[in-house]
Write an enzyme that holds these catalytic residues in place. Structure first.
Site, short mmCIF file in Angstrom:
data_model
loop_
_atom_site.label_atom_id
_atom_site.label_comp_id
_atom_site.label_asym_id
_atom_site.label_seq_id
_atom_site.Cartn_x
_atom_site.Cartn_y
_atom_site.Cartn_z
N GLU A 233 0.85 -1.20 0.00
CA GLU A 233 0.00 0.00 0.00
C GLU A 233 0.88 1.25 0.00
O GLU A 233 2.07 1.17 0.32
CB GLU A 233 -0.93 0.00 1.22
CG GLU A 233 -0.18 0.02 2.53
CD GLU A 233 -1.04 -0.37 3.73
OE1 GLU A 233 -2.22 -0.04 3.75
OE2 GLU A 233 -0.51 -1.02 4.64
N LYS B 56 2.53 4.76 1.20
CA LYS B 56 2.86 5.37 2.49
C LYS B 56 2.43 6.83 2.39
O LYS B 56 3.04 7.61 1.67
CB LYS B 56 4.37 5.25 2.75
CG LYS B 56 4.75 5.72 4.11
CD LYS B 56 6.20 5.37 4.41
CE LYS B 56 6.55 5.79 5.82
NZ LYS B 56 6.40 7.25 6.03
N ASP C 281 1.68 10.71 3.12
CA ASP C 281 2.48 11.75 3.74
C ASP C 281 1.57 12.64 4.58
O ASP C 281 1.11 13.68 4.13
CB ASP C 281 3.16 12.57 2.63
CG ASP C 281 4.57 12.93 3.01
OD1 ASP C 281 4.98 12.61 4.14
OD2 ASP C 281 5.27 13.53 2.18
N TYR D 134 -7.00 7.68 5.75
CA TYR D 134 -6.96 6.29 5.30
C TYR D 134 -6.46 5.44 6.46
O TYR D 134 -5.50 5.82 7.14
CB TYR D 134 -5.98 6.10 4.13
CG TYR D 134 -6.57 6.41 2.78
CD1 TYR D 134 -7.86 6.00 2.45
CD2 TYR D 134 -5.82 7.09 1.81
CE1 TYR D 134 -8.39 6.27 1.20
CE2 TYR D 134 -6.34 7.37 0.57
CZ TYR D 134 -7.64 6.96 0.27
OH TYR D 134 -8.16 7.23 -0.96
N LYS E 158 11.01 3.73 0.46
CA LYS E 158 10.82 5.16 0.24
C LYS E 158 11.03 5.54 -1.22
O LYS E 158 11.88 4.97 -1.91
CB LYS E 158 11.78 5.98 1.12
CG LYS E 158 11.56 5.78 2.62
CD LYS E 158 10.28 6.40 3.14
CE LYS E 158 10.36 7.87 3.37
NZ LYS E 158 11.05 8.28 4.61
N CYS F 252 13.08 45.56 -17.81
CA CYS F 252 12.84 44.21 -18.33
C CYS F 252 14.11 43.65 -18.97
O CYS F 252 14.69 44.31 -19.84
CB CYS F 252 11.70 44.27 -19.34
SG CYS F 252 11.45 42.75 -20.25
N CYS G 7 13.35 43.28 -22.96
CA CYS G 7 13.17 44.40 -23.91
C CYS G 7 13.67 45.74 -23.37
O CYS G 7 13.67 46.73 -24.10
CB CYS G 7 11.70 44.52 -24.31
SG CYS G 7 10.66 45.23 -23.04
N CYS H 273 6.38 44.00 -16.78
CA CYS H 273 7.11 44.75 -17.80
C CYS H 273 6.08 45.65 -18.46
O CYS H 273 5.00 45.21 -18.84
CB CYS H 273 7.72 43.79 -18.82
SG CYS H 273 8.17 44.61 -20.36
N CYS I 33 7.61 44.24 -26.16
CA CYS I 33 8.45 43.22 -25.52
C CYS I 33 8.33 41.87 -26.23
O CYS I 33 7.23 41.34 -26.39
CB CYS I 33 8.01 43.08 -24.07
SG CYS I 33 8.98 41.86 -23.17
N1 5U1 Z 1 0.41 2.58 4.71
C1 5U1 Z 1 0.99 2.46 5.89
N2 5U1 Z 1 1.63 3.43 6.49
N3 5U1 Z 1 2.05 2.97 7.65
C2 5U1 Z 1 2.76 3.56 8.64
N4 5U1 Z 1 1.00 1.36 6.66
C3 5U1 Z 1 1.67 1.65 7.77
N5 5U1 Z 1 1.96 0.92 8.85
C4 5U1 Z 1 2.64 1.48 9.83
C5 5U1 Z 1 3.06 2.82 9.76
C6 5U1 Z 1 3.82 3.44 10.86
O1 5U1 Z 1 2.95 0.79 10.94
C7 5U1 Z 1 2.53 -0.57 11.07
C8 5U1 Z 1 3.47 -1.46 10.35
C9 5U1 Z 1 2.51 -0.90 12.51
#
Ligand code: 5U1
Length: 680
Positions: free
Chosen positions: A116, A118, A120, A226, A316, A410, A413, A428, A434
């Site tokens: 899946e 990761k 941010d 999620y 990563k 500018c 020109c 400008c 120009c």
């Molecule tokens: N998608 C995902 N992100 N993430 C972060 N799964 C997931 N699992 C995590 C973490 C810190 O920890 C489990 C493996 C416990």
């Protein structure tokens, strides 16, 4: 390396990591990009592995940094919230897969992995008791987090109660709160428009929003969630991780649609390849992928090391934010004359692409981000957008760093660069001259509502400019038949027709000509008002700010644009050339115009009218009215036909009189009775 040398380096690394942790986890102000932080952490891990006698319980490798912020109640996690070890390459991933296989005593290819993205964002734990959300806590240091229940409740993606049946009496759902890219961009656009500080990136957006002490603020932020697993559960849910995700999904907990299972290292590699390509198209930011042994029994066999499970890994992606040196700041001139400062950077890999230039948006942004030439800066590239400098790293500022000043002229020109009062963007002023603005200026000049040169479409303008046949609009009037006939998709007949259209355009009106010049914010209606008010081009060109502001509907900003445009000698030269080429218009008699019954009146047409709108507009203009496209306090009346929408609403909200078509007929029949018609 000798023990004493290692001790000193370990101490230095720990201090540095701790200081970054504090900024990142407590202040939400990361001072270095993730990649550099990861490198420090890995260096410390490697040294501690080499010299195990130097490992101490307070090392950042023995805990996951961070303290709960003052102001939130703390929550002790019943089951610690773990973090993940990282790999950065295929070789490291292969090694990891083999290590897991060895730990389980099975063939590497026989392992089923859940895979899946990761996300941010910010990790969160949601406690459901009897199906009701009773607590939400951030990860904090993994053992203790912050109670953000009130904030989490404002996130629409987080269900307040679980759907369906069969959920355990007590269930801790874990996952990530994130800010979708579209929401992030819209938020930042609004912030910039309001002169507020934009969010640095979606992750900071999510973290900062969730950790607001006032949940009303969180509620306004575009956040989503999620899930990727569970903590405490009063019942066993499944024997596979993906089985848990399925159950959660069934109970209304969002699970990423990209989550899947793959077989062995080969499956992980294919998924990585696929998602790396998909990364820019996803509606949220991800910084890598997470692979977990799907079999929960096998997870238990593998167990944990200090800070992370042995059965999971984050692979990563190349970082989307990195640091580099800002070598110089140049300015770029856009098609409309907007001057954009551009950072010239020491080349750096960002998100897998080499970046050498990045936008700095405008002067205010440079100041707000405290950026000097010579600085170390954080550069960000995400999705298909232009790389940007997010901010400087003032701690690393060299002694010879110097501030940026906007050039006065500018670079393309040589015309003056001007920044209108109250505007963020400098421009400008050589709009007609120009080269950077050439195509745009000529297309606008030739357009239907301007000089109306039939047959001179955008593609043709592109060719004329690219072949250097036309440099300014004045050159159009010197084109030869052979030159035109030699262009792509032009035969002699069409070239002849075009020459005739160019010739015809010489007979125009003052207002069309003014509109054709492309002066910033001088649209059709303003051009008409200027023509009516000044009566001649000479009078307008000599008008100062005060005289211009005396014209109805012209405020200080538009007046400033007009003054700057005519102050630029390059523009005056082109105007001279156009007049010499034979452009002319009938005289406009100011008095006569002002004597018209609707002079000084501004009307707005909206909705569907019985008669063609152009006809109505022309009739009203013949009576001296200005027909504007938008409603303001200065609008005399709005004439609303069938199915009128927002303009009608705006008129009502501003208290502007609204007439129907009968009212319009009355005005056309008896324009001098406008006042009494409006009162009816
Ligand atoms: N998608 C995902 N992100 N993430 C972060 N799964 C997931 N699992 C995590 C973490 C810190 O920890 C489990 C493996 C416990």
């Amino acid at each position: 390396m000798k023990l004493e040398q290692a001790r000193a380096e370990i101490e230095r690394l720990r201090q540095e990591i701790e200081s970054h942790n504090y900024r990142y986890y407590v202040l939400d102000e990361p001072s270095i990009p993730d990649t550099e932080y990861d490198a420090l952490f890995r260096r410390l891990q490697a040294l501690e592995a080499e010299f195990p006698e130097l490992v101490t319980p307070d090392s950042p490798t023995q805990r996951v940094g961070g303290k709960p912020r003052d102001g939130f109640a703390t929550v002790r996690h019943a089951v610690p919230m773990l973090s993940l070890n990282n790999v950065f390459s295929e070789a490291e991933m292969r090694e990891f897969c083999q290590r897991v296989a060895d730990g389980l005593g099975v063939e590497e290819s026989s392992i089923r992995w859940s895979a899946e993205p990761k996300f941010d964002g910010l990790a969160i734990s949601l406690l459901y008791r009897n199906g009701q959300l009773v607590q939400a806590a951030t990860r904090g240091d993994g053992e203790t987090g912050e109670d953000v229940t009130a904030n989490a409740r404002t996130i629409p993606a987080i269900p307040l109660r679980l759907r369906g049946q069969g959920w355990p009496a007590e269930l801790e759902v874990r996952g990530e709160v994130y800010m979708p890219i579209a929401g992030f961009r819209a938020w930042n656009q609004r912030a910039l428009e309001r002169g507020e500080k934009p969010l640095a990136n979606p992750r900071n957006g999510a973290a900062g929003s969730l950790r607001q002490l006032d949940p009303k603020i969180t509620a306004k932020r575009p956040l989503a969630f999620y899930s990727y697993g569970i903590g405490l559960s009063s019942e066993t849910l499944a024997d596979r991780y993906t089985g848990i995700l399925e159950k959660l999904r069934g109970w209304g907990i969002p699970v990423c649609p990209e989550a899947t299972t793959v077989q062995g290292f080969a499956g992980c590699r294919d998924y990585h390849e696929r998602m790396l390509h998909k990364r820019d198209a996803l509606p949220y930011e991800i910084d890598g992928l997470v692979f977990k042994v799907d079999d929960l029994q096998a997870q238990e066999t593998l167990g944990f090391v200090t800070r992370a499970p042995r059965w999971a890994i984050a692979w990563k992606f190349p970082a989307q934010e990195v640091s580099t040196r800002l070598l110089a700041i140049d300015v770029q001139i856009g098609r409309t004359g907007a001057v954009t400062p551009v950072a010239r950077l020491e080349p750096v890999q960002v998100g897998g692409v080499t970046v050498t230039n990045a936008t700095l948006h405008n002067e205010d942004e440079i100041r707000r981000k405290d950026i000097c030439i010579g600085d170390w800066v954080i550069v960000r590239r995400a999705g298909d957008v232009i790389p940007e400098v997010v901010r400087s790293i003032p701690e690393r500022r060299p002694a010879d760093a110097r501030p940026f000043t906007m050039p006065s002229h500018c670079p393309v020109c040589g015309s003056r660069i001007h920044r209108a009062e109250g505007e963020a963007v400098s421009r400008c002023t050589g709009g007609l001259y120009c080269p950077a603005q050439r195509k745009q200026a000529i297309k606008h000049f030739a357009s239907r509502k301007a000089m109306d040169i039939e047959g001179l479409g955008d593609k043709l303008v592109d060719q004329l400019v690219e072949r250097e046949l036309v440099q300014t609009p004045a050159d159009l009037y010197h084109l030869q038949l052979e030159q035109l006939a030699a262009l792509e998709r032009m035969a002699e007949k069409s070239a002849r027709n075009l020459l005739q259209a160019i010739e015809r355009s010489k007979a125009t009106t003052l207002d069309r000509f003014l509109f054709a010049l492309g002066i910033r914010e001088v649209g059709e209606a303003t051009a008409k008002a200027l023509a009516r008010h000044f009566g001649s081009l000479e009078a307008l060109m000599q008008a100062d700010q005060t005289l211009l502001e005396a014209v109805e509907d012209i405020g200080p900003v538009v007046a400033d644009h007009i003054v700057s445009f005519f102050a630029e000698s390059h523009n005056r030269q082109v105007i001279e050339q156009l007049l010499t080429a034979g452009i002319h218009w009938p005289e406009v008699t100011v008095e006569q115009e002002e004597a018209l019954p609707l002079a000084g009146r501004t009307l707005v047409l909206t909705g569907t009218l019985r008669r063609p709108r152009g006809e109505v507009k022309a009739a009203l203009e013949r009576l001296g009215a200005k027909v504007a496209g938008s409603v303001s306090k200065k609008t005399t009346a709005v004439i609303a036909g069938e199915a009128a929408g927002s303009k009608l609403e705006k008129a009502r909200s501003l208290g502007v009189p609204v007439l129907d078509e009968r009212g319009l007929d009355a005005i056309l029949a008896q324009p001098e009775s406008l006042e009494s018609i409006l009162k009816q």
